[in-house]
Design a protein around this motif. Sequence first.
Motif, PDB file in Angstrom:
ATOM      1  N   ARG A   1      38.732  56.210  23.917  1.00 50.90           N
ATOM      2  CA  ARG A   1      37.665  55.485  24.609  1.00 50.90           C
ATOM      3  C   ARG A   1      38.272  54.735  25.784  1.00 50.90           C
ATOM      4  NH1 ARG A   1      32.759  54.245  21.619  1.00 50.90           N
ATOM      5  NH2 ARG A   1      32.727  55.482  19.727  1.00 50.90           N
ATOM      6  N   ALA A   2      37.435  54.433  26.762  1.00 48.53           N
ATOM      7  CA  ALA A   2      37.954  53.803  27.984  1.00 48.53           C
ATOM      8  C   ALA A   2      38.682  52.506  27.642  1.00 48.53           C
ATOM      9  CB  ALA A   2      36.805  53.523  28.946  1.00 48.53           C
ATOM     10  N   LEU A   3      39.811  52.310  28.299  1.00 52.97           N
ATOM     11  CA  LEU A   3      40.663  51.149  28.048  1.00 52.97           C
ATOM     12  C   LEU A   3      40.046  49.868  28.599  1.00 52.97           C
ATOM     13  CD1 LEU A   3      44.027  52.713  29.308  1.00 52.97           C
ATOM     14  CD2 LEU A   3      43.355  52.353  26.913  1.00 52.97           C
ATOM     15  N   GLY A   4      40.256  48.768  27.888  1.00 54.92           N
ATOM     16  CA  GLY A   4      39.883  47.457  28.408  1.00 54.92           C
ATOM     17  C   GLY A   4      41.019  46.855  29.227  1.00 54.92           C
ATOM     18  N   PHE A   5      41.499  47.613  30.190  1.00 54.54           N
ATOM     19  CA  PHE A   5      42.639  47.160  30.995  1.00 54.54           C
ATOM     20  C   PHE A   5      42.301  47.136  32.485  1.00 54.54           C
ATOM     21  CE2 PHE A   5      45.066  47.728  27.157  1.00 54.54           C
ATOM     22  CZ  PHE A   5      46.100  46.813  27.276  1.00 54.54           C
ATOM     23  N   GLY A   6      41.010  46.961  32.809  1.00 52.09           N
ATOM     24  CA  GLY A   6      40.635  46.914  34.227  1.00 52.09           C
ATOM     25  C   GLY A   6      40.811  45.519  34.797  1.00 52.09           C
ATOM     26  N   VAL A   7      41.974  44.929  34.622  1.00 50.26           N
ATOM     27  CA  VAL A   7      42.160  43.498  34.910  1.00 50.26           C
ATOM     28  C   VAL A   7      43.031  43.211  36.131  1.00 50.26           C
ATOM     29  CG1 VAL A   7      41.824  42.806  32.516  1.00 50.26           C
ATOM     30  CG2 VAL A   7      44.134  43.363  33.303  1.00 50.26           C
ATOM     31  N   TRP A   8      43.790  44.190  36.581  1.00 50.97           N
ATOM     32  CA  TRP A   8      44.730  43.930  37.665  1.00 50.97           C
ATOM     33  C   TRP A   8      44.145  44.285  39.026  1.00 50.97           C
ATOM     34  CZ3 TRP A   8      47.238  47.045  33.576  1.00 50.97           C
ATOM     35  CH2 TRP A   8      47.921  46.232  32.651  1.00 50.97           C
ATOM     36  N   PRO A   9      44.544  43.607  40.117  1.00 50.60           N
ATOM     37  CA  PRO A   9      45.508  42.500  40.163  1.00 50.60           C
ATOM     38  C   PRO A   9      44.922  41.232  39.539  1.00 50.60           C
ATOM     39  CG  PRO A   9      44.538  42.830  42.322  1.00 50.60           C
ATOM     40  CD  PRO A   9      44.034  43.951  41.448  1.00 50.60           C
ATOM     41  N   LEU A  10      45.761  40.543  38.783  1.00 50.49           N
ATOM     42  CA  LEU A  10      45.305  39.433  37.963  1.00 50.49           C
ATOM     43  C   LEU A  10      45.944  38.112  38.382  1.00 50.49           C
ATOM     44  CD1 LEU A  10      43.788  38.583  35.344  1.00 50.49           C
ATOM     45  CD2 LEU A  10      45.833  39.234  34.066  1.00 50.49           C
ATOM     46  N   PHE A  11      47.222  38.174  38.725  1.00 45.28           N
ATOM     47  CA  PHE A  11      47.984  36.945  38.975  1.00 45.28           C
ATOM     48  C   PHE A  11      48.207  36.726  40.468  1.00 45.28           C
ATOM     49  CE2 PHE A  11      49.683  38.643  34.870  1.00 45.28           C
ATOM     50  CZ  PHE A  11      49.076  37.705  34.051  1.00 45.28           C
ATOM     51  N   VAL A  12      48.317  35.457  40.860  1.00 47.01           N
ATOM     52  CA  VAL A  12      48.670  35.134  42.249  1.00 47.01           C
ATOM     53  C   VAL A  12      50.016  35.780  42.584  1.00 47.01           C
ATOM     54  CG1 VAL A  12      49.278  33.251  43.815  1.00 47.01           C
ATOM     55  CG2 VAL A  12      47.320  32.996  42.259  1.00 47.01           C
ATOM     56  N   ASP A  13      50.958  35.712  41.642  1.00 48.98           N
ATOM     57  CA  ASP A  13      52.265  36.338  41.833  1.00 48.98           C
ATOM     58  C   ASP A  13      52.194  37.791  41.354  1.00 48.98           C
ATOM     59  OD1 ASP A  13      54.844  37.243  41.825  1.00 48.98           O
ATOM     60  OD2 ASP A  13      55.697  35.452  40.876  1.00 48.98           O
ATOM     61  N   ARG A  14      52.103  38.709  42.303  1.00 50.66           N
ATOM     62  CA  ARG A  14      51.881  40.124  41.989  1.00 50.66           C
ATOM     63  C   ARG A  14      53.017  40.742  41.180  1.00 50.66           C
ATOM     64  NH1 ARG A  14      47.914  42.827  45.205  1.00 50.66           N
ATOM     65  NH2 ARG A  14      48.442  44.551  43.836  1.00 50.66           N
ATOM     66  N   THR A  15      54.193  40.090  41.204  1.00 50.32           N
ATOM     67  CA  THR A  15      55.344  40.622  40.452  1.00 50.32           C
ATOM     68  C   THR A  15      54.992  40.909  38.995  1.00 50.32           C
ATOM     69  OG1 THR A  15      56.663  39.127  41.796  1.00 50.32           O
ATOM     70  CG2 THR A  15      57.788  40.149  39.933  1.00 50.32           C
TER      71      THR A  15
ATOM     72  N   TRP B   1      39.163  29.705  32.813  1.00 41.06           N
ATOM     73  CA  TRP B   1      40.567  29.788  32.443  1.00 41.06           C
ATOM     74  C   TRP B   1      41.325  30.017  33.753  1.00 41.06           C
ATOM     75  CZ3 TRP B   1      42.557  34.422  29.004  1.00 41.06           C
ATOM     76  CH2 TRP B   1      43.806  34.099  28.479  1.00 41.06           C
ATOM     77  N   ALA B   2      42.216  29.075  34.127  1.00 40.84           N
ATOM     78  CA  ALA B   2      42.806  29.101  35.474  1.00 40.84           C
ATOM     79  C   ALA B   2      44.181  29.743  35.537  1.00 40.84           C
ATOM     80  CB  ALA B   2      42.891  27.679  36.025  1.00 40.84           C
ATOM     81  N   GLU B   3      44.944  29.658  34.450  1.00 44.07           N
ATOM     82  CA  GLU B   3      46.307  30.189  34.509  1.00 44.07           C
ATOM     83  C   GLU B   3      46.719  30.719  33.142  1.00 44.07           C
ATOM     84  OE1 GLU B   3      48.509  26.704  35.725  1.00 44.07           O
ATOM     85  OE2 GLU B   3      48.678  25.976  33.670  1.00 44.07           O
ATOM     86  N   ARG B   4      47.583  31.682  33.160  1.00 44.58           N
ATOM     87  CA  ARG B   4      48.104  32.266  31.918  1.00 44.58           C
ATOM     88  C   ARG B   4      49.473  31.664  31.665  1.00 44.58           C
ATOM     89  NH1 ARG B   4      48.199  33.878  27.083  1.00 44.58           N
ATOM     90  NH2 ARG B   4      47.963  36.077  26.532  1.00 44.58           N
ATOM     91  N   GLN B   5      49.675  31.233  30.431  1.00 47.47           N
ATOM     92  CA  GLN B   5      51.002  30.773  30.032  1.00 47.47           C
ATOM     93  C   GLN B   5      51.481  31.609  28.868  1.00 47.47           C
ATOM     94  OE1 GLN B   5      50.510  26.411  29.449  1.00 47.47           O
ATOM     95  NE2 GLN B   5      52.005  26.300  31.106  1.00 47.47           N
ATOM     96  N   GLY B   6      52.762  31.818  28.820  1.00 45.19           N
ATOM     97  CA  GLY B   6      53.365  32.558  27.728  1.00 45.19           C
ATOM     98  C   GLY B   6      54.878  32.445  27.859  1.00 45.19           C
ATOM     99  N   VAL B   7      55.573  33.272  27.117  1.00 44.85           N
ATOM    100  CA  VAL B   7      57.033  33.200  27.089  1.00 44.85           C
ATOM    101  C   VAL B   7      57.584  34.618  27.149  1.00 44.85           C
ATOM    102  CG1 VAL B   7      59.028  32.523  25.689  1.00 44.85           C
ATOM    103  CG2 VAL B   7      56.969  31.105  25.671  1.00 44.85           C
ATOM    104  N   ILE B   8      58.613  34.818  27.966  1.00 46.55           N
ATOM    105  CA  ILE B   8      59.378  36.068  27.911  1.00 46.55           C
ATOM    106  C   ILE B   8      60.623  35.783  27.052  1.00 46.55           C
ATOM    107  CG2 ILE B   8      60.608  37.849  29.220  1.00 46.55           C
ATOM    108  CD1 ILE B   8      57.712  37.811  30.040  1.00 46.55           C
TER     109      ILE B   8
END
Length: 340
Positions: A297-311, A25-32
């Motif tokens: 229980r420990a969070l499944g949020f050990g994902v960052w930094p995740l995006f090329v754009d750190r913002t 999976w190369a990129e995340r897409q979504g909508v704000i």
Amino acid sequence: MTYQLAHRRYTLPFRKPVRTAHGLWAERQGVIVRLEDEAGAIGYGEVAPISSFGTETLAEAEAALAALGDRIEPEWISQISPQLACTRHGLSEALVAAQALPAAPATGTDYLAVAALLPAGRAAIPAADEKAAAGFRDFKWKVGVGDIGDELSLLDDLLGKLPDGARLRLDANGAWDRRQAERWLDRCADRPIEYVEQPIAADVRGADDLLLGLAHDYPTPLALDESLVRDGDIDRWLDAGWPGIWIVKPTLLADPAVAIGKLAQRRMPVVFSSALETALGARTALQHAFTWPGEKRALGFGVWPLFVDRTFDGPAAAPFIRAEDLARLPSGETLWSALS
Ligand code: MG
């Protein structure tokens, strides 16, 4: 009260492609989404579907947003089809923010442990060393990616690398058939595995019975993840008396507060987990984790930094996330402006 609705799509390449049982999976897409009321109060929300996980597609979400037009009434949000759970989620999130409703009271937790995410295959072993040195004591290893014999033979090497008192959870992302799941669960039975996540895919024929059978036949707890994304899933599994763990990705649920409330009322063991959303959706998801009244229980949020754009990132993965970190996440306004 009428709200002006606007939305912007994001396409965010991952720093490294994410390898799952569904492929790379190369990129995340979504909508704000952005809602503004007549008095100028503004709220932002994130619509972040993962159709391979069982949600609506991005195209379906965008079509639903387009069909709403640029002026909406709050009641319309609850009338959106439950099949469009992520769309409903993002609009509700924006509405709550625009209305500046007080967040649920915290439960006195200042910080929550985070599980370190280990890569599939042999790369998990040096990564476990590194993460243990950084202070992590909860680990999650992606399995069901390579050859089953190779992965099974790595399990003891990996367990041997972990510090005393560490917990290891495995995530198969539904990659196994019954025979493969049984081989793994035989191997796990006398080893300190916290749980095995989604051993069988949610959408194969007879999946529910298969999962319930495995949960009853083996001592290692099983966890449902992909099985909890579609409308009615959580109610169905509560009715079935699921005896294992519940992985909750709040971003993928139409109304996470209601779903989480039902799990809390029945005192179910819950693990809160990332849907690889941006910091906007992650803040809401983490607020649910911090207000969860049950065992932490420990969070499944050990994902960052995740995006090329750190913002768009949340806080870099550390052994803990502090409640005060949530206030430091980038605002919806910041992410919205970054997409202009
Ligand atoms: Mg999972």
